[in-house]
Design a protein around this motif. Structure first.
Motif, PDB file in Angstrom:
ATOM      1  N   UNK A   1       0.849  -1.192   0.000  1.00 31.20           N
ATOM      2  CA  UNK A   1       0.000   0.000   0.000  1.00 31.20           C
ATOM      3  C   UNK A   1       0.881   1.236   0.000  1.00 31.20           C
ATOM      4  N   UNK A   2       0.642   2.116  -0.950  1.00 28.49           N
ATOM      5  CA  UNK A   2       1.468   3.323  -1.100  1.00 28.49           C
ATOM      6  C   UNK A   2       1.227   4.288   0.062  1.00 28.49           C
ATOM      7  N   UNK A   3       2.252   5.087   0.416  1.00 35.95           N
ATOM      8  CA  UNK A   3       2.079   6.058   1.507  1.00 35.95           C
ATOM      9  C   UNK A   3       0.989   7.066   1.180  1.00 35.95           C
ATOM     10  N   UNK A   4       0.037   7.188   2.087  1.00 33.53           N
ATOM     11  CA  UNK A   4      -1.129   8.027   1.819  1.00 33.53           C
ATOM     12  C   UNK A   4      -0.803   9.522   1.837  1.00 33.53           C
ATOM     13  N   UNK A   5       0.246   9.901   2.560  1.00 36.42           N
ATOM     14  CA  UNK A   5       0.570  11.335   2.659  1.00 36.42           C
ATOM     15  C   UNK A   5       1.521  11.800   1.569  1.00 36.42           C
ATOM     16  N   UNK A   6       1.765  10.964   0.558  1.00 38.13           N
ATOM     17  CA  UNK A   6       2.549  11.361  -0.607  1.00 38.13           C
ATOM     18  C   UNK A   6       1.606  11.437  -1.805  1.00 38.13           C
ATOM     19  N   UNK A   7       1.445  12.622  -2.360  1.00 39.15           N
ATOM     20  CA  UNK A   7       0.515  12.809  -3.470  1.00 39.15           C
ATOM     21  C   UNK A   7       1.003  12.057  -4.705  1.00 39.15           C
ATOM     22  N   UNK A   8       0.066  11.562  -5.479  1.00 37.34           N
ATOM     23  CA  UNK A   8       0.415  10.813  -6.690  1.00 37.34           C
ATOM     24  C   UNK A   8       1.246  11.662  -7.645  1.00 37.34           C
ATOM     25  N   UNK A   9       0.929  12.951  -7.746  1.00 39.39           N
ATOM     26  CA  UNK A   9       1.660  13.839  -8.647  1.00 39.39           C
ATOM     27  C   UNK A   9       3.119  14.014  -8.216  1.00 39.39           C
ATOM     28  N   UNK A  10       3.395  13.828  -6.923  1.00 35.67           N
ATOM     29  CA  UNK A  10       4.759  14.009  -6.422  1.00 35.67           C
ATOM     30  C   UNK A  10       5.688  12.900  -6.902  1.00 35.67           C
ATOM     31  N   UNK A  11       5.133  11.727  -7.192  1.00 33.64           N
ATOM     32  CA  UNK A  11       5.949  10.661  -7.778  1.00 33.64           C
ATOM     33  C   UNK A  11       6.536  11.120  -9.110  1.00 33.64           C
ATOM     34  N   UNK A  40       8.324  -2.854 -16.968  1.00 32.76           N
ATOM     35  CA  UNK A  40       7.019  -3.432 -16.659  1.00 32.76           C
ATOM     36  C   UNK A  40       7.019  -4.934 -16.932  1.00 32.76           C
ATOM     37  N   UNK A  41       6.313  -5.706 -16.105  1.00 31.17           N
ATOM     38  CA  UNK A  41       6.222  -7.145 -16.358  1.00 31.17           C
ATOM     39  C   UNK A  41       5.130  -7.482 -17.377  1.00 31.17           C
ATOM     40  N   UNK A  42       5.470  -8.354 -18.336  1.00 33.19           N
ATOM     41  CA  UNK A  42       4.454  -8.914 -19.231  1.00 33.19           C
ATOM     42  C   UNK A  42       3.810 -10.132 -18.586  1.00 33.19           C
ATOM     43  N   UNK A  43       4.634 -10.856 -17.861  1.00 34.59           N
ATOM     44  CA  UNK A  43       4.195 -12.023 -17.101  1.00 34.59           C
ATOM     45  C   UNK A  43       5.296 -12.322 -16.109  1.00 34.59           C
ATOM     46  N   UNK A  44       5.035 -13.201 -15.176  1.00 38.37           N
ATOM     47  CA  UNK A  44       6.072 -13.569 -14.222  1.00 38.37           C
ATOM     48  C   UNK A  44       7.179 -14.302 -14.972  1.00 38.37           C
ATOM     49  N   UNK A  45       8.372 -13.728 -14.920  1.00 39.86           N
ATOM     50  CA  UNK A  45       9.512 -14.283 -15.644  1.00 39.86           C
ATOM     51  C   UNK A  45       9.882 -13.514 -16.897  1.00 39.86           C
ATOM     52  N   UNK A  46       9.141 -12.436 -17.191  1.00 38.58           N
ATOM     53  CA  UNK A  46       9.445 -11.650 -18.395  1.00 38.58           C
ATOM     54  C   UNK A  46       9.030 -10.198 -18.198  1.00 38.58           C
ATOM     55  N   UNK A  47       9.987  -9.283 -18.429  1.00 43.11           N
ATOM     56  CA  UNK A  47       9.705  -7.853 -18.351  1.00 43.11           C
ATOM     57  C   UNK A  47      10.201  -7.170 -19.624  1.00 43.11           C
ATOM     58  N   UNK A  48       9.852  -5.898 -19.785  1.00 42.91           N
ATOM     59  CA  UNK A  48      10.343  -5.134 -20.937  1.00 42.91           C
ATOM     60  C   UNK A  48      10.416  -3.667 -20.561  1.00 42.91           C
ATOM     61  N   UNK A  49      11.131  -2.904 -21.378  1.00 44.07           N
ATOM     62  CA  UNK A  49      11.268  -1.464 -21.175  1.00 44.07           C
ATOM     63  C   UNK A  49      10.145  -0.759 -21.925  1.00 44.07           C
ATOM     64  N   UNK A  50       9.427   0.091 -21.217  1.00 48.68           N
ATOM     65  CA  UNK A  50       8.277   0.777 -21.820  1.00 48.68           C
ATOM     66  C   UNK A  50       8.448   2.291 -21.679  1.00 48.68           C
ATOM     67  N   UNK A  51       8.308   3.006 -22.790  1.00 49.46           N
ATOM     68  CA  UNK A  51       8.402   4.461 -22.783  1.00 49.46           C
ATOM     69  C   UNK A  51       7.087   5.072 -23.251  1.00 49.46           C
ATOM     70  N   UNK A  52       6.980   6.370 -23.049  1.00 46.81           N
ATOM     71  CA  UNK A  52       5.795   7.107 -23.498  1.00 46.81           C
ATOM     72  C   UNK A  52       4.502   6.628 -22.853  1.00 46.81           C
ATOM     73  N   UNK A  53       4.564   6.264 -21.586  1.00 37.77           N
ATOM     74  CA  UNK A  53       3.350   5.875 -20.876  1.00 37.77           C
ATOM     75  C   UNK A  53       2.595   7.141 -20.491  1.00 37.77           C
ATOM     76  N   UNK A  54       1.323   7.131 -20.731  1.00 34.14           N
ATOM     77  CA  UNK A  54       0.477   8.271 -20.386  1.00 34.14           C
ATOM     78  C   UNK A  54       0.549   8.514 -18.877  1.00 34.14           C
ATOM     79  N   UNK A  55       0.810   9.760 -18.500  1.00 36.47           N
ATOM     80  CA  UNK A  55       0.881  10.094 -17.072  1.00 36.47           C
ATOM     81  C   UNK A  55      -0.392   9.731 -16.325  1.00 36.47           C
ATOM     82  N   UNK A  56      -1.526   9.805 -17.007  1.00 38.29           N
ATOM     83  CA  UNK A  56      -2.797   9.465 -16.360  1.00 38.29           C
ATOM     84  C   UNK A  56      -2.843   8.001 -15.945  1.00 38.29           C
TER      85      UNK A  56
END
Length: 361
Positions: A305-315, A335-351
């Motif tokens: 569970x993320x710290x509640x007193x840290x605003x999402x925008x502050x990340x 980001x993980x595609x599945x357990x045992x496999x990840x990849x580099x992802x760019x241009x993720x929408x901030x929303x």
């Protein structure tokens, strides 16, 4: 004792993994061709373990000094580096000096950085005493110190001459510190090895109880995975970046709380949860595997569970200062595609990022 080896283009070094190996004098024979040992550790570790280094130095009749710092991430700073270098200069240490990093990730990173810049580079030995350092931080030659605006902003690649991993050190760790290290273990499984992930699901109670056989297997497995990836990509040009899973958000949490309230592994655990939720929102990973990852972290007593007193925008603000996550004006995440496999992802929408953080509170 298991003898592993890191083989790189410009250097190679042994990585020894075992139980009670640190107490065997022959382990430190590499020191014999040096004129001076400088032990770098913190006050907590010094009380428990420094006597072994001191006793060995007496047996081989070598000049021995200690530089002992306070315990805590906040001391992984340029101020500490300057104090240590002043100490080395006053003791007239030269390139025949070898530093011994006895401690966790803070001591290992700090000592490696000092070794890398002092007189343009001297040797050092990693003797990691925490699970986090044994499975990750002590291997691979990354060194560095923190800046108030970001973690590990100042550093060099400088490999140790050897790494000595004695799982007996883990017996003196607090439960919180041990569990913090388990976040890095789980990270390896998510990135590289689904079978290892399932092994952790079955063996997590044995690991919490410090079962010797399970601990040795776990540490050795992580070291083998780290060696494999560093040998393929020493300077983090491509696949070594996979090891940053969870760290982008974790570093933001650490920096926000000024490296005082969250242990590194705890912050990484939270970062893994957020990264996996982003992957789920992007329809890259199944809900079943999302829940498997969260359940394993939860079962090991790690934050989900993320710290509640840290605003999402502050990340987002802190991510812009993270050298690993902000490249060419783009936020880059592992980001993980599945357990045992990840990849580099760019241009993720901030929303999407903000949505995943909000969903983790």
């Amino acid at each position: 004792m298991h003898k592993l080896k890191m083989n790189l283009t410009n250097c190679s070094y042994p990585i020894l993994v075992g139980s009670s190996i640190f107490k065997k004098n022959h382990i430190l024979n590499i020191i014999k061709n040096k004129s001076t040992i400088v032990l770098i550790t913190n006050v907590t570790i010094a009380t428990l373990w420094k006597k072994y280094i001191f006793n060995f130095s007496k047996k081989i009749n070598i000049q021995y000094y200690e530089f002992i710092i306070s315990d805590g991430e906040e001391y992984k700073s340029m101020l500490t580096v300057e104090k240590c270098i002043t100490f080395l200069l006053k003791k007239q240490c030269n390139r025949d000096t070898i530093l011994i990093a006895l401690g966790g990730g803070v001591i290992g990173d700090l000592t490696g950085f000092i070794a890398g810049i002092y007189q343009r580079g001297i040797e050092y030995i990693q003797v990691p005493t925490t699970l986090l350092a044994q499975v990750d931080a002590s291997i691979g030659g990354k060194t560095g110190v923190n800046h108030v605006l970001g973690k590990n902003m100042l550093g060099v690649f400088w490999h140790p001459s050897s790494v000595i991993i004695d799982t007996n050190f883990l017996n003196t760790l607090s439960k919180q510190e041990f569990l913090s290290g388990m976040a890095e273990v789980i990270k390896y499984a998510i990135i590289f090895d689904k079978d290892f992930f399932h092994w952790l699901e079955k063996k997590y109670i044995d690991l919490i109880n410090l079962n010797t056989e399970s601990i040795l297997y776990c540490v050795k497995k992580c070291c083998e995975l780290k060696i494999s990836i560093v040998e393929k990509d020493e300077r983090e040009k491509n696949i070594r970046a996979f090891l940053n899973l969870g760290h982008t958000f974790g570093h933001a949490i650490e920096a926000y709380f000024k490296y005082e309230k969250w242990l590194h592994g705890e912050a990484v655990s939270m970062g893994i949860v957020i990264a996996t939720k982003i992957a789920y929102l992007l329809k890259l990973i199944s809900q079943t595997e999302l829940l498997q990852i969260i359940d394993l972290l939860k079962n090991l007593g790690l934050p989900i569970t993320a710290p509640k007193n840290m605003k999402s925008s502050e990340y987002i603000s802190y991510m812009h200062n993270d050298k690993k996550s902000f490249s060419n004006g783009k936020i880059r995440l592992i980001l993980p595609k599945k357990i045992g496999e990840v990849f580099i992802c760019e241009n993720i929408d901030n929303n999407i990022i903000l949505q995943a953080i909000d969903a983790s509170k």
